[in-house]
Write a protein that holds these residues in place. Structure first.
Motif, PDB file in Angstrom:
ATOM      1  N   VAL A   1       0.825  -1.210   0.000  1.00  0.00           N
ATOM      2  CA  VAL A   1       0.000   0.000   0.000  1.00  0.00           C
ATOM      3  C   VAL A   1       0.861   1.263   0.000  1.00  0.00           C
ATOM      4  N   ARG A   2       2.168   1.074  -0.238  1.00  0.00           N
ATOM      5  CA  ARG A   2       3.135   2.182  -0.339  1.00  0.00           C
ATOM      6  C   ARG A   2       3.112   3.077   0.907  1.00  0.00           C
ATOM      7  N   MET A   3       2.935   2.463   2.064  1.00  0.00           N
ATOM      8  CA  MET A   3       3.005   3.209   3.319  1.00  0.00           C
ATOM      9  C   MET A   3       4.362   2.998   3.975  1.00  0.00           C
ATOM     10  N   LEU A   4       4.751   3.990   4.759  1.00  0.00           N
ATOM     11  CA  LEU A   4       6.009   3.869   5.504  1.00  0.00           C
ATOM     12  C   LEU A   4       5.719   3.458   6.948  1.00  0.00           C
ATOM     13  N   ASP A   5       4.554   2.937   7.175  1.00  0.00           N
ATOM     14  CA  ASP A   5       4.132   2.581   8.528  1.00  0.00           C
ATOM     15  C   ASP A   5       3.633   1.128   8.497  1.00  0.00           C
ATOM     16  N   ALA A   6       4.543   0.241   8.837  1.00  0.00           N
ATOM     17  CA  ALA A   6       4.230  -1.186   8.727  1.00  0.00           C
ATOM     18  C   ALA A   6       3.003  -1.539   9.572  1.00  0.00           C
ATOM     19  N   SER A   7       2.844  -0.838  10.694  1.00  0.00           N
ATOM     20  CA  SER A   7       1.751  -1.197  11.598  1.00  0.00           C
ATOM     21  C   SER A   7       0.384  -0.891  10.988  1.00  0.00           C
ATOM     22  N   ALA A   8       0.349   0.069  10.065  1.00  0.00           N
ATOM     23  CA  ALA A   8      -0.939   0.408   9.449  1.00  0.00           C
ATOM     24  C   ALA A   8      -1.280  -0.505   8.266  1.00  0.00           C
ATOM     25  N   GLU A   9      -0.275  -1.090   7.700  1.00  0.00           N
ATOM     26  CA  GLU A   9      -0.466  -1.864   6.473  1.00  0.00           C
ATOM     27  C   GLU A   9      -1.542  -2.939   6.548  1.00  0.00           C
ATOM     28  N   ALA A  10      -1.476  -3.716   7.594  1.00  0.00           N
ATOM     29  CA  ALA A  10      -2.404  -4.839   7.703  1.00  0.00           C
ATOM     30  C   ALA A  10      -3.851  -4.328   7.759  1.00  0.00           C
ATOM     31  N   SER A  11      -4.096  -3.297   8.547  1.00  0.00           N
ATOM     32  CA  SER A  11      -5.470  -2.785   8.614  1.00  0.00           C
ATOM     33  C   SER A  11      -5.897  -2.222   7.265  1.00  0.00           C
ATOM     34  N   VAL A  12      -4.971  -1.626   6.556  1.00  0.00           N
ATOM     35  CA  VAL A  12      -5.341  -1.037   5.276  1.00  0.00           C
ATOM     36  C   VAL A  12      -5.703  -2.123   4.273  1.00  0.00           C
ATOM     37  N   THR A  13      -4.892  -3.174   4.203  1.00  0.00           N
ATOM     38  CA  THR A  13      -5.241  -4.218   3.226  1.00  0.00           C
ATOM     39  C   THR A  13      -6.559  -4.883   3.617  1.00  0.00           C
ATOM     40  N   ALA A  14      -6.794  -5.031   4.906  1.00  0.00           N
ATOM     41  CA  ALA A  14      -8.091  -5.572   5.345  1.00  0.00           C
ATOM     42  C   ALA A  14      -9.234  -4.642   4.925  1.00  0.00           C
ATOM     43  N   ARG A  15      -9.026  -3.356   5.087  1.00  0.00           N
ATOM     44  CA  ARG A  15     -10.048  -2.383   4.690  1.00  0.00           C
ATOM     45  C   ARG A  15     -10.323  -2.465   3.180  1.00  0.00           C
ATOM     46  N   ILE A  16      -9.265  -2.662   2.418  1.00  0.00           N
ATOM     47  CA  ILE A  16      -9.443  -2.793   0.964  1.00  0.00           C
ATOM     48  C   ILE A  16     -10.259  -4.046   0.642  1.00  0.00           C
ATOM     49  N   ASP A  17      -9.937  -5.136   1.340  1.00  0.00           N
ATOM     50  CA  ASP A  17     -10.683  -6.371   1.101  1.00  0.00           C
ATOM     51  C   ASP A  17     -12.169  -6.190   1.434  1.00  0.00           C
ATOM     52  N   GLU A  18     -12.422  -5.530   2.551  1.00  0.00           N
ATOM     53  CA  GLU A  18     -13.814  -5.260   2.931  1.00  0.00           C
ATOM     54  C   GLU A  18     -14.545  -4.437   1.870  1.00  0.00           C
ATOM     55  N   ALA A  19     -13.872  -3.395   1.419  1.00  0.00           N
ATOM     56  CA  ALA A  19     -14.508  -2.522   0.426  1.00  0.00           C
ATOM     57  C   ALA A  19     -14.806  -3.311  -0.838  1.00  0.00           C
ATOM     58  N   LYS A  20     -13.869  -4.154  -1.209  1.00  0.00           N
ATOM     59  CA  LYS A  20     -14.062  -4.965  -2.406  1.00  0.00           C
ATOM     60  C   LYS A  20     -15.300  -5.845  -2.254  1.00  0.00           C
ATOM     61  N   GLN A  21     -15.359  -6.443  -1.099  1.00  0.00           N
ATOM     62  CA  GLN A  21     -16.508  -7.285  -0.768  1.00  0.00           C
ATOM     63  C   GLN A  21     -17.812  -6.494  -0.934  1.00  0.00           C
ATOM     64  N   ALA A  22     -17.776  -5.255  -0.488  1.00  0.00           N
ATOM     65  CA  ALA A  22     -18.983  -4.433  -0.474  1.00  0.00           C
ATOM     66  C   ALA A  22     -19.235  -3.741  -1.811  1.00  0.00           C
ATOM     67  N   GLY A  23     -18.392  -4.002  -2.796  1.00  0.00           N
ATOM     68  CA  GLY A  23     -18.556  -3.323  -4.077  1.00  0.00           C
ATOM     69  C   GLY A  23     -18.305  -1.827  -3.956  1.00  0.00           C
ATOM     70  N   ASN A  24     -17.497  -1.457  -3.004  1.00  0.00           N
ATOM     71  CA  ASN A  24     -17.235  -0.039  -2.760  1.00  0.00           C
ATOM     72  C   ASN A  24     -15.772   0.300  -3.078  1.00  0.00           C
ATOM     73  N   THR A  25     -15.419   1.557  -2.944  1.00  0.00           N
ATOM     74  CA  THR A  25     -14.062   1.997  -3.309  1.00  0.00           C
ATOM     75  C   THR A  25     -13.518   2.938  -2.244  1.00  0.00           C
ATOM     76  N   LEU A  26     -12.186   3.157  -2.283  1.00  0.00           N
ATOM     77  CA  LEU A  26     -11.514   3.930  -1.240  1.00  0.00           C
ATOM     78  C   LEU A  26     -10.589   4.998  -1.825  1.00  0.00           C
ATOM     79  N   GLY A  27     -10.489   6.112  -1.119  1.00  0.00           N
ATOM     80  CA  GLY A  27      -9.562   7.178  -1.483  1.00  0.00           C
ATOM     81  C   GLY A  27      -8.409   7.260  -0.508  1.00  0.00           C
ATOM     82  N   GLY A  28      -7.605   8.291  -0.658  1.00  0.00           N
ATOM     83  CA  GLY A  28      -6.484   8.432   0.257  1.00  0.00           C
ATOM     84  C   GLY A  28      -5.638   9.644  -0.053  1.00  0.00           C
ATOM     85  N   ILE A  29      -4.539   9.719   0.674  1.00  0.00           N
ATOM     86  CA  ILE A  29      -3.644  10.874   0.558  1.00  0.00           C
ATOM     87  C   ILE A  29      -2.219  10.377   0.354  1.00  0.00           C
TER      88      ILE A  29
END
Lengths: 396, 396, 396, 396
Positions: free
Chosen positions: C190-218
């Protein structure tokens, strides 16, 4: 990128000339500009207005303590005749004015922008067009270019012009050209370098004036001291010859532009056109070579060669004739004699000065593209570094 | 704003032509472009390459189902000769290549960009310059302009060109001009409208070829069907005549440009230069007037008048002579005979096609400035509205 | 002036990237470009297409033997999917085709250019718009910018980016930042410099995919190694911060841009915002001073300070939802569910690479404005001269 | 293309604003411009100078009898304070002046262009930089944009702005927004639409003043009445959002720009970001549809949607603190307290007016690109034709 914009109507409050992108640290006095404005007002065959105007520039922005600041340079040149035109040209509406369209122009003049502009911009009074299309606008060009000249002078570039033809009479081209072309040309009332032609030309002007007619001519602009490599061959809109042609053809009344031998190259064999190259140590501007001839007029491939740049510009006779041409009155649709507002017989001598100005602008623009830099010292450093490198290349 | 960029070296993989800002909905086939590319390859006096190439365009972008999309149009024109040049022009470095600078050019050719470009861009091999400075680049210009022509054709604009002079021989100018100039000119091997001059011209070309020499000439471009008011008088860089001059002077080997009577205006009295105006109902393009003459060549004040646009362009003889000129070898600093790579005697017939192309681009650009619009229908609606308004003005 | 243009539809034959104005002599391999194209195709949350494409560039023009020539650089990137879309996207009309508008899009997608483009360009099929408005176009931007990066690298400029927020989850910003940001970021899905956030982010992406939804960011882009003085304060359109903002906001789906503390500056006192200056010999890039902080993000007065340039860019969630939004069918005027053509959940990781690209282009352009020059050696000479002068100024 | 350039130093003779490319026939009075200049001078927290100036414009060119002429419009705004600064800012060198560098600034101010400009342009006195980098320059922007507003007003476009945050205090955003935002905002000393926040904000300003500190804030600009289809998706530099971002980020002290939900979109799911579309007969500006929400802030794909354009701009606190920050004296290289020349606490209320101006310019430019035309009537005809066509499209 160096860019300039002018504003101003011929009989409005004044002209504004704005030059954006000039480096900081360039020595600059109002006199540098005024001198060029005065040169533009010279010439045998001009009417009353040239006496009225005596243009003088006021620096509004971009100059401090005799140096450019790097910020946009804005110059204001008041129209001295404004007081007589205030009612006609007032920016504000004049309510209750009994004759609000005083001096409206509807008998549109052939050869001018009057009719084309009126239809394009959907105006009723051609004055709304002619005030801007007037050659008076070139005053603001000359002002901006006077600053470009100052830049070029810092590097030893010399720009000059002279009239080679006027009203059917050719001037002989001196060989060699004088070192200071303008010193010689400005001393002549018709800006010719051929004293023997002068008398016939002034007589021709007098005759034309008598006949209510006008005269055109040809000027040559020469720029000496340019280094090899201004402009570029890589894209059509970077070629220096094209950019010079645009700048010169944009001068009111100009109908032709040529470089070096110009149209004459079309009539010669290749062996009589191209300039053979030979080694010439001590000529770093040209890469330590010399062209045995300069038929090209100083460019190859859209770039300067280091030889003098030589351009010629053809100007048609002034479009306003005192014996007016036939036209249509746009207010009535009826045939009419064209309005006759202005009275010069010829503007060819002045046109040379304007052509110099346009060339100076294009060269300064190309100069800053090539050498970059935000201060005069930086441009000089980059220029010196380039010349040193060029000097190493051939026999170096 | 409509803009175009070209890329490509003469013996590289190919040429790319990119036209940005064209409206959507313009009918467009590869054949429309290929036809112009073929016209550019015509002409008596061309060498072997013209037979090799037979240029064909591939639309990479901006066209779908025979219509423009409004997005940038990218065209790829492969160089058929590429297979023979792959080792010389490979974009990738060839490590271990025994002769990596195969066909290096150091005996720089007078009249070309070879030397100026080499010094400016600090290269050792002039091939790095000449491959781009080659007239081959104009193929990509013609491609972009073929699309501009399609736009203009939708509005009844007809663009043509013919050769008026070649190698010392003038063609008589037919009066009246044929309605379809190109139909007549393209049928002639030298693109002249004067059958009686043709034979002498081809003989002259043969002689020059025999002598290892080259020939220049003059083309005239005519655009008919333009409405009054393209271009503008308000600022120097908006004037149509200046923009046309830039476009034409940027063609390789062009040394002069003139509009209407051009240089000849300088030799005439005002009464013999300006075009008198008379009412002429039923000519909405010109504002329901007619110029009794068209000495101006179709512009006044930097705007079209509604009369035909007439430009002339002078081309110098091709710079590469088979009997080479004297030069310097930049690798050694010694005198040398210039490299002789290519063998055409004259490119004047082709130059007319290229000049048409540059004129078509400038006109299409000015057209979209004037009429705005993002689809062909919208441009047409705006154009029709303008013409209707113009038609009301004089005697309307 | 350095300029670039892209062309290409998402499912057309390919993309073209044209970079005009780059100096000669820049070492350049296809691999330099392909590496950036590959980085753009990374990222957790991308759909099938990213696997299909594996973009590779073909140099058509401007590069020879591993070096730029100074001429326009044209790159062709074929769309690997083209074979499946040839009937839909054929530039030529397909006569007799039973279903000529195959895959026409009329249920216009909210958040896309579909409807606005269709009305502006007067098209019936939103495919004529969406094929160009697609983020696929940024591939060609990244290609052009990869060359700009090569230029900057020659001068030690390091450009990197990382994701600071994705789908509601903030990444901690490491302090100090790693010397090579991209080495670290590219190693993260996820091109983050914070390893601790990575896992939650990929999980969030999986959830959104499941829901047919999409995500933004900075994303944050950082450029280090820039000298003081790129850009200018003198005119609004020369200010580097404005030019960067334009370049970044032009990326599809970007809705916000900030520099340094950005919006946070609005909430602080002046004493907490401005960066105090102290002498720091041995930092010639910054004029031998140091800002005690870099809240400004590397510019003052629209010019670089010599401190790292720090920009942040906000991207909205991808507009095509697998659970489609309500819309209108433009063919019928009836309510409908929007077409759902593409399936990524988020493009935020890729967006950082694109943002780097746009920053690289703007910096390279400003670099060549400041230092001029036509060859890499010349730019270097001018750059070295400037740095030497700057180093003399304060305590020099 | 519509373009504008400004010139002028803060304490020089005056400012010049030049707008080039405006149509003819636009009703235009000095009062139209002066009204906007006065709005820019409002606001609690401004220092003495705002009382001194009371800016008034003089039309030098391009306006006659209360209408634009189509030619460049030049406006002169004299600096009333000039008489007190003549010796310091004289364009001419003052020989024999005992103190020629009177009021030289060498203790460069953090957060300003002082140091970066001084190094870039190689000046000794930061006054040569700060006089131009001053926010005074925005007066000339507001003048040019006042004319752009007049154009937009002719078509019913309403531009307004209000402060949403100042010095740590948020204003509530009224729902619905008042029909005339500026009527409400201009009545507030802090240009907020939240009366309850006003008192705390003015108190906060008083405190900051007391403490010699400064405050930043956020403004929102809203443009209503725009038709669908301004800007374009086809090329990165034509996208309206990018062009707006450039224009806004170029305002001195602006550090962030966002459109619609802006940075907040990064934190939401796609389904909470995109604006569903529904049929809405009688809304021709939007193509007879309505977005159920306007989270996008009025653009999709870099084009206007027909919904209100909503932008937010973050401004940092003024950089000159009365309790000065630490810096370096460039004349000595020693640590020093920064020069403190000017005394406003905050310029946020004025910034909204400047932001409106920049938006007005970009919109007018995009307007003329879309609709073409040289006279107001012609633009109107083209605009009406477009709207009629758009109205036919959906359910039409």
């Amino acid at each position: 990128m160096l860019r300039f914009t002018t504003a101003g109507e011929s009989h409005g409050p004044g002209l504004v000339s704005m030059l954006e992108g000039m480096v900081a640290g360039l020595p600059l006095l109002a006199g540098d500009v005024n001198r060029e404005l005065a040169r533009r007002q010279q010439g045998y065959g001009r009417g009353r207005r040239m006496q009225i105007e005596r243009d003088e520039v006021e620096f509004i922005a971009g100059v401090r303590a005799g140096q450019s600041l790097g910020s946009p340079i804005a110059m204001l040149i008041r129209n001295r005749d404004w007081k007589n035109w205030q009612d006609v040209m007032d920016p504000a509406p004049r309510e209750g004015d009994p004759d609000p369209r005083r001096r409206a122009v509807t008998r549109v003049r052939p050869g001018h922008a009057d009719l084309t502009g009126l239809l394009k911009y959907d105006r009723d009074d051609a004055r709304d067009i002619l005030e801007r299309a007037s050659a008076r606008e070139t005053t603001a060009r000359v002002a901006a270019a006077a600053i470009c000249r100052r830049l070029l002078e810092e590097f030893g570039v010399r720009l000059g012009s002279h009239v080679t033809h006027l009203g059917g009479i050719d001037a002989a081209r001196p060989d060699p050209m004088p070192a200071d072309i303008n010193a010689a040309a400005d001393a002549s009332p018709v800006r010719m370098l051929d004293a023997s032609a002068e008398a016939s030309v002034t007589a021709r002007i007098d005759e034309a004036k008598q006949a209510g007619n006008t005269l055109g001519g040809i000027c040559e602009v020469v720029a000496d001291g340019l280094p090899v490599g201004l402009g570029s061959h890589v894209s059509w809109d970077r070629k220096l010859d094209g950019r010079l042609a645009a700048a010169l053809m944009s001068i009111p009344a100009v109908k032709g532009v040529e470089l070096g031998l110009g149209f004459d190259t079309a009539r010669r064999m290749g062996s009589e056109v191209h300039d053979e190259i030979e080694a010439a140590p001590g000529r770093p501007l040209a890469g330590n070579v010399r062209r045995r001839t300069n038929r090209a007029g100083g460019t190859e491939g859209g770039m300067t060669t280091g030889e003098p740049l030589v351009l010629r510009v053809a100007m048609k006779p002034i479009s306003t004739l005192m014996r007016p041409l036939g036209t249509v009155d746009v207010a009535t649709g009826q045939a009419a004699a064209a309005t006759a507002e202005r009275s010069d017989v010829t503007a060819v001598p002045a046109m040379g000065v304007i052509a110099e100005a346009m060339v100076a602008f294009v060269l300064a623009q190309a100069w800053l593209e090539k050498f970059g830099g935000d201060s005069l010292d930086e441009v000089r450093r980059n220029y010196d570094g380039y010349l040193a490198r060029v000097a190493e290349r051939i026999g170096g």
